[in-house]
Design a protein around this motif. Structure first.
Motif, mmCIF file in Angstrom:
data_model
loop_
_atom_site.group_PDB
_atom_site.id
_atom_site.type_symbol
_atom_site.label_atom_id
_atom_site.label_comp_id
_atom_site.label_asym_id
_atom_site.label_seq_id
_atom_site.Cartn_x
_atom_site.Cartn_y
_atom_site.Cartn_z
ATOM 1 N N LEU A 26 37.938 57.605 24.924
ATOM 2 C CA LEU A 26 36.935 56.398 24.631
ATOM 3 C C LEU A 26 36.423 56.668 23.179
ATOM 4 O O LEU A 26 36.225 55.699 22.529
ATOM 5 N N ILE A 27 35.729 57.744 22.989
ATOM 6 C CA ILE A 27 35.057 58.010 21.881
ATOM 7 C C ILE A 27 36.044 58.003 20.598
ATOM 8 O O ILE A 27 35.488 57.381 19.504
ATOM 9 N N VAL A 28 37.172 58.593 20.677
ATOM 10 C CA VAL A 28 38.156 58.620 19.580
ATOM 11 C C VAL A 28 38.555 57.391 19.287
ATOM 12 O O VAL A 28 38.645 57.018 18.448
ATOM 13 N N SER A 29 38.914 56.557 20.400
ATOM 14 C CA SER A 29 39.330 55.049 20.212
ATOM 15 C C SER A 29 38.293 54.388 19.396
ATOM 16 O O SER A 29 38.709 53.429 18.632
ATOM 17 N N ILE A 105 43.656 50.456 14.186
ATOM 18 C CA ILE A 105 43.431 49.560 15.331
ATOM 19 C C ILE A 105 44.520 49.774 16.468
ATOM 20 O O ILE A 105 44.067 49.850 17.387
ATOM 21 N N ILE A 106 45.680 49.832 15.914
ATOM 22 C CA ILE A 106 46.813 49.903 17.028
ATOM 23 C C ILE A 106 46.611 51.258 17.568
ATOM 24 O O ILE A 106 47.046 51.296 18.710
ATOM 25 N N CYS A 107 46.140 52.466 16.865
ATOM 26 C CA CYS A 107 45.996 54.028 17.777
ATOM 27 C C CYS A 107 44.829 53.624 18.560
ATOM 28 O O CYS A 107 45.079 54.315 19.748
ATOM 29 N N ALA A 108 43.745 52.916 18.333
ATOM 30 C CA ALA A 108 42.585 52.696 19.062
ATOM 31 C C ALA A 108 43.005 52.066 20.374
ATOM 32 O O ALA A 108 42.709 52.434 21.583
ATOM 33 N N VAL A 109 43.878 51.115 20.427
ATOM 34 C CA VAL A 109 44.198 50.242 21.644
ATOM 35 C C VAL A 109 45.387 51.057 22.382
ATOM 36 O O VAL A 109 45.154 51.199 23.534
#
Length: 113
Positions: A26-29, A105-109
């Motif tokens: 969650l922190i990485v995202s 942003i795609i990686c975060a999702v």
């Protein structure tokens, strides 16, 4: 700029793997998403700075200024129209910032999904 893109992909994958093993996805995202939004804002600002939005502002005749001086200082309407009707300008910085921000942003999702 392709080197920066490749380095960004490698760093995001490494950070995602480290976050997975440390149970901090969650922190990485959140970090990926915030950096992606910052880069997106920088790209938009760069595109808008090249848009000539401030050209052609109405100018009044100054006090004590003669008509000839005012006509010399006055902006030609056709020149303003030519400037404002130019196509949108994308330089390398804005395109690269858009690509990296979309990737982050795609990686975060995907990391939180």
């Amino acid at each position: 700029m392709y080197k920066l893109d490749v380095i960004t992909v490698i760093v995001t994958v490494v950070l995602a793997v480290i976050g997975y093993f440390m149970k901090k996805l969650l922190i990485v995202s959140d970090i990926f998403f915030m950096i992606g939004l910052i880069l997106l804002c920088l790209a938009i600002a760069d595109i808008l700075l090249h848009a000539s939005l401030m050209s052609g502002w109405f100018q009044h005749q100054r006090k004590g200024e003669t008509d000839e001086e005012y006509q010399e200082r006055k902006i030609d309407v056709h020149e303003v129209a030519d400037r404002k009707n130019r196509p949108v300008h994308f330089d390398r910085f804005s395109v690269n910032s858009l690509v990296i921000s979309i990737w982050l942003i795609i990686c975060a999702v995907l990391v939180t999904g």
